[in-house]
Design a protein around this motif. Structure first.
Motif, mmCIF file in Angstrom:
data_model
loop_
_atom_site.group_PDB
_atom_site.id
_atom_site.type_symbol
_atom_site.label_atom_id
_atom_site.label_comp_id
_atom_site.label_asym_id
_atom_site.label_seq_id
_atom_site.Cartn_x
_atom_site.Cartn_y
_atom_site.Cartn_z
ATOM 1 N N VAL A 177 44.215 45.280 -52.862
ATOM 2 C CA VAL A 177 43.563 44.516 -53.941
ATOM 3 C C VAL A 177 43.641 45.220 -55.296
ATOM 4 C CG1 VAL A 177 41.903 43.191 -52.558
ATOM 5 C CG2 VAL A 177 41.327 45.516 -53.319
ATOM 6 N N SER A 178 43.993 46.502 -55.289
ATOM 7 C CA SER A 178 43.973 47.241 -56.562
ATOM 8 C C SER A 178 45.375 47.592 -57.066
ATOM 9 C CB SER A 178 43.109 48.497 -56.424
ATOM 10 O OG SER A 178 43.406 49.203 -55.248
ATOM 11 N N LEU A 179 46.383 46.923 -56.553
ATOM 12 C CA LEU A 179 47.753 47.252 -56.969
ATOM 13 C C LEU A 179 48.253 46.391 -58.117
ATOM 14 C CD1 LEU A 179 49.540 48.077 -53.601
ATOM 15 C CD2 LEU A 179 48.919 49.629 -55.461
ATOM 16 N N THR A 189 52.100 45.951 -59.615
ATOM 17 C CA THR A 189 52.942 44.779 -59.330
ATOM 18 C C THR A 189 53.040 43.860 -60.535
ATOM 19 O OG1 THR A 189 51.065 43.478 -58.537
ATOM 20 C CG2 THR A 189 52.206 44.846 -56.913
ATOM 21 N N GLY A 190 52.021 43.872 -61.410
ATOM 22 C CA GLY A 190 52.016 42.979 -62.560
ATOM 23 C C GLY A 190 51.731 41.534 -62.186
ATOM 24 N N GLN A 191 51.412 41.304 -60.908
ATOM 25 C CA GLN A 191 51.155 39.925 -60.479
ATOM 26 C C GLN A 191 49.777 39.465 -60.955
ATOM 27 O OE1 GLN A 191 51.652 40.004 -56.240
ATOM 28 N NE2 GLN A 191 53.877 39.974 -56.351
ATOM 29 N N GLN A 192 49.667 38.181 -61.193
ATOM 30 C CA GLN A 192 48.398 37.582 -61.594
ATOM 31 C C GLN A 192 47.376 37.792 -60.486
ATOM 32 O OE1 GLN A 192 48.695 36.100 -64.569
ATOM 33 N NE2 GLN A 192 46.528 35.555 -64.813
ATOM 34 N N ALA A 193 46.146 38.200 -60.869
ATOM 35 C CA ALA A 193 45.107 38.376 -59.850
ATOM 36 C C ALA A 193 44.716 37.020 -59.273
ATOM 37 C CB ALA A 193 43.896 39.057 -60.467
ATOM 38 N N ALA A 194 44.691 36.943 -57.945
ATOM 39 C CA ALA A 194 44.374 35.661 -57.298
ATOM 40 C C ALA A 194 42.922 35.595 -56.854
ATOM 41 C CB ALA A 194 45.300 35.444 -56.099
ATOM 42 N N GLN A 220 38.696 37.314 -56.926
ATOM 43 C CA GLN A 220 37.730 38.051 -57.745
ATOM 44 C C GLN A 220 37.840 39.552 -57.481
ATOM 45 O OE1 GLN A 220 35.828 36.666 -60.192
ATOM 46 N NE2 GLN A 220 35.437 38.801 -60.729
ATOM 47 N N ALA A 221 38.075 39.917 -56.214
ATOM 48 C CA ALA A 221 38.208 41.342 -55.877
ATOM 49 C C ALA A 221 39.377 41.967 -56.640
ATOM 50 C CB ALA A 221 38.399 41.505 -54.370
ATOM 51 N N GLU A 222 40.470 41.229 -56.736
ATOM 52 C CA GLU A 222 41.638 41.748 -57.476
ATOM 53 C C GLU A 222 41.329 41.854 -58.970
ATOM 54 O OE1 GLU A 222 45.243 40.153 -54.577
ATOM 55 O OE2 GLU A 222 44.603 38.962 -56.304
ATOM 56 N N ARG A 223 40.636 40.863 -59.507
ATOM 57 C CA ARG A 223 40.270 40.916 -60.931
ATOM 58 C C ARG A 223 39.351 42.102 -61.204
ATOM 59 N NH1 ARG A 223 40.896 35.366 -60.427
ATOM 60 N NH2 ARG A 223 38.818 34.959 -59.639
ATOM 61 N N ASP A 224 38.392 42.335 -60.309
ATOM 62 C CA ASP A 224 37.467 43.462 -60.476
ATOM 63 C C ASP A 224 38.228 44.788 -60.445
ATOM 64 O OD1 ASP A 224 35.415 41.658 -60.585
ATOM 65 O OD2 ASP A 224 34.705 42.020 -58.536
ATOM 66 N N GLN A 225 39.154 44.901 -59.524
ATOM 67 C CA GLN A 225 39.914 46.146 -59.402
ATOM 68 C C GLN A 225 40.837 46.349 -60.613
ATOM 69 O OE1 GLN A 225 39.773 48.688 -57.164
ATOM 70 N NE2 GLN A 225 37.954 47.714 -56.286
ATOM 71 N N ASN A 226 41.442 45.275 -61.088
ATOM 72 C CA ASN A 226 42.287 45.379 -62.291
ATOM 73 C C ASN A 226 41.467 45.838 -63.486
ATOM 74 O OD1 ASN A 226 44.463 44.525 -60.834
ATOM 75 N ND2 ASN A 226 44.591 42.488 -61.737
ATOM 76 N N ALA A 227 40.249 45.306 -63.577
ATOM 77 C CA ALA A 227 39.376 45.678 -64.704
ATOM 78 C C ALA A 227 38.999 47.153 -64.610
ATOM 79 C CB ALA A 227 38.126 44.799 -64.703
ATOM 80 N N LEU A 228 38.743 47.623 -63.399
ATOM 81 C CA LEU A 228 38.407 49.032 -63.212
ATOM 82 C C LEU A 228 39.588 49.928 -63.604
ATOM 83 C CD1 LEU A 228 36.496 51.257 -62.164
ATOM 84 C CD2 LEU A 228 37.419 50.841 -59.867
#
Ligand SMILES: Cc1cc2nc3c(=O)[nH]c(=O)nc-3n(C[C@H](O)[C@H](O)[C@H](O)COP(=O)(O)O)c2cc1C
Length: 201
Positions: free
Chosen positions: A50-52, A56-61, A63-71
């Motif tokens: 979820v934090s890659l 990868t540059g892929q769009q977060a699908a 909420q967990a991915e969005r949270d990890q991207n923000a972190l």
């Protein structure tokens, strides 16, 4: 000065914490901005699927991915915003605490702290002062055999060198298991002799 102060020791009577605080006290004056990250009290999630997103540059699908991207973004921005970074890095099992590795894993972002060129990798985070407090129970600076077992200082030099910070300053307290008081006193004497506070504007 914008100083980022990192601690990663898991112990309560921590030598590295004592020394990072000693350095920060000596380097900073009123008006400096100091941010402190205690990676033991507030650990950063280890990298997982979820934090890659930053790799990868892929769009977060999710909420967990969005949270990890923000972190990841928050941590790399905080690092790049600092001009001085003081890091407590105890040796655990010949390397660094996994808490500190988790923080470094968020900093190694292509396009932010490094990039690949036709000639190879290029660090993008140069111009920052990085001071590493290296604490360890045994002795590793000395013989080639002992130095070969050090995956703590060597790893940190590699990581920061990759990001463009070639001259990592090491404040070392080793043999702590044999002579803790003597080792801490020598490290503080080294700090007093070599790290001076910048002149106030
Ligand atoms: C989990 C753990 C692993 C350790 N592994 C090593 C090691 O591989 N080599 C060594 O010399 N000391 C080792 N030590 C000793 C620490 O490096 C030493 O206690 C040092 O003071 C740690 O820094 P701190 O006081 O800030 O926690 C280890 C300590 C802990 C708690």
């Amino acid at each position: 000065m914008k100083l980022l102060h990192i601690d990663s020791a898991i112990t309560s009577n921590s030598a590295s914490r004592e020394l990072t605080h000693y350095i920060v006290d000596r380097l900073t004056t009123e008006g400096d901005q100091v941010q402190h990250l205690d990676l033991h009290a507030q650990p950063i999630d280890h990298l997982a699927a979820v934090s890659l997103g930053f790799r990868t540059g892929q769009q977060a699908a999710t909420q967990a991915e969005r949270d990890q991207n923000a972190l990841s973004e928050q941590l790399v921005s905080q690092f790049l915003d600092a001009d001085t970074i003081v890091i407590g890095a105890p040796m655990y099992n010949f390397s660094i605490p996994s808490q500190l590795k988790a923080w470094l894993d968020r900093l190694a972002q292509a396009g932010r702290t490094f990039r690949y060129t036709e000639k190879g990798p290029e660090g993008l985070a140069g111009g920052r002062r990085v001071i590493v407090v290296s604490t360890r129970g045994g002795q590793y600076a000395g013989t080639p055999f002992e130095t070969a077992m050090d995956h703590q200082e060597a790893f940190l030099r590699t990581m920061f060198g990759f990001m463009g910070i070639a001259n990592v300053e090491i404040v070392r307290a080793e043999r702590l298991a044999m002579d803790r008081d003597g080792s801490l006193a020598a490290a503080k004497a080294h700090i007093d002799a070599t790290l001076t506070a910048p002149v106030a504007a």
